[in-house]
Design an enzyme around this catalytic site. Structure first.
Site, mmCIF file in Angstrom:
data_model
loop_
_atom_site.group_PDB
_atom_site.id
_atom_site.type_symbol
_atom_site.label_atom_id
_atom_site.label_comp_id
_atom_site.label_asym_id
_atom_site.label_seq_id
_atom_site.Cartn_x
_atom_site.Cartn_y
_atom_site.Cartn_z
ATOM 1 C CD GLU A 272 -2.793 -1.145 2.380
ATOM 2 O OE1 GLU A 272 -2.902 -0.378 3.198
ATOM 3 O OE2 GLU A 272 -3.756 -2.077 2.263
ATOM 4 C CG HIS A 290 -5.928 -0.109 4.816
ATOM 5 N ND1 HIS A 290 -4.939 -0.694 5.002
ATOM 6 C CD2 HIS A 290 -6.679 -0.311 5.874
ATOM 7 C CE1 HIS A 290 -4.831 -0.998 5.964
ATOM 8 N NE2 HIS A 290 -6.358 -0.972 6.651
#
Length: 315
Positions: A272, A290
């Site tokens: 990420e 997220h």
């Protein structure tokens, strides 16, 4: 006492800490710079963005590390233990928010909103009738079987919502224990809760019988790979709002392309931000960056819970 809230803290939590005499700094320190400045602080508050690795911990004189959230996989617990630095988290505050995102993805996938929302701005006028024809073949969640792997606080919140929607819940538990789930209704109703007992099932049963499957295990160890996907009901739906790496992205992409999994909801990624377009290029995925625990209500609860744990610790 100086507190570095490196990934931020809700105003309510900050206010509690400052009222108790703490100095709270919310200026973001980069991961590279953190070991150089961490010695100036007594408490470090992080979410998932900051990695509290051994180099950070060993350069510190921290008295407490606080994680705003459930998972502790971004904190080197061994290094913290060797320096006798306690670590606290907030396991209760964000369960509802994550569970609601699971259903946001499920509703989006069941009615093709993930596709329609992308196409309406460019094709909503000329292609309206064609889109209506294509996207009128959705499905309802009521009556479907929802498999849950990982039946902690978040998994239980998901179960409560599923029961309220009329879904049949299949819980994986290797001991096949029974779980009492209390479904809470709005306070405006006179009878605002009721209890449902769920019996744990084998992994084979959950994988093979679930129409939709959601993962809520702790940590980032792989739970669903190619072998597990092969056991899943053909054309089923997979949701991952847990951690990147819990579901093997290569195996999931292949299953989405073959139709073994009809569609997926993904909030977390192995890297990420993602370092490739393996997942984000799949047109049968409902995607989010997220944000499972990131609601206004959850952040306020997290901030308050953290502040209370920190002040309580020093008392």
């Amino acid at each position: 006492m100086r507190v570095l809230a490196n990934d931020g803290i809700d105003a309510a939590g900050k206010q509690i800490l400052e009222a108790a005499g703490f100095e709270v700094i919310t200026n973001k320190v980069t991961q590279e710079e953190l070991p150089n400045v961490i010695g100036e602080y007594d408490v470090l508050i992080v979410r998932s963005a900051t990695k509290v690795n051994a180099s950070v911990i060993n350069a510190s004189s921290l008295k407490l590390i606080a994680r705003a959230g459930v998972g502790l996989d971004n904190i080197d617990m061994k290094a913290a233990g060797e320096k006798n630095i306690p670590v606290v988290n907030t396991p209760n505050a964000s369960s509802r928010s994550v569970a609601e995102l699971v259903f946001a993805h499920l509703f989006s996938l069941s009615r093709f909103l993930h596709k329609a929302n992308r196409q309406m701005p460019t094709n909503g006028i000329a292609g309206f009738k064609d889109m209506k024809k294509v996207y009128s073949d959705g499905f309802e969640l009521m009556g479907k079987k929802l498999g849950i792997i990982g039946f902690g606080r978040i998994g239980q919140e998901v179960a409560k919502m599923a029961i309220g929607l009329g879904m049949e819940v299949l819980v994986y538990d290797y001991k096949q224990r029974e779980f009492d789930v209390v479904v809470q209704m709005a306070k405006a109703y006179k009878s605002h809760n009721f209890k449902v007992t769920l019996k744990g099932q084998s992994l084979d049963t959950v994988l093979s019988q679930s129409d939709c499957l959601t993962i809520h295990t702790p940590g980032s160890a792989e739970v669903i790979g190619a072998a597990e996907i092969a056991q899943m009901k053909a054309g089923s739906v997979l949701i991952n709002c847990a951690r990147g790496g819990v579901v093997n992205e290569v195996a999931l992409a292949e299953a989405l392309q073959s139709g073994q999994i009809s569609c997926a909801g993904v909030d977390v990624f192995e890297n990420e931000p993602p370092t490739n377009d393996l997942m984000i290029s799949q047109d049968n995925c409902s995607l989010s960056p997220h944000i499972g625990a990131s609601t206004k209500e959850a952040q306020e609860r997290v901030g308050i819970e953290l502040a209370e744990k920190i002040t309580g610790f020093f008392k």
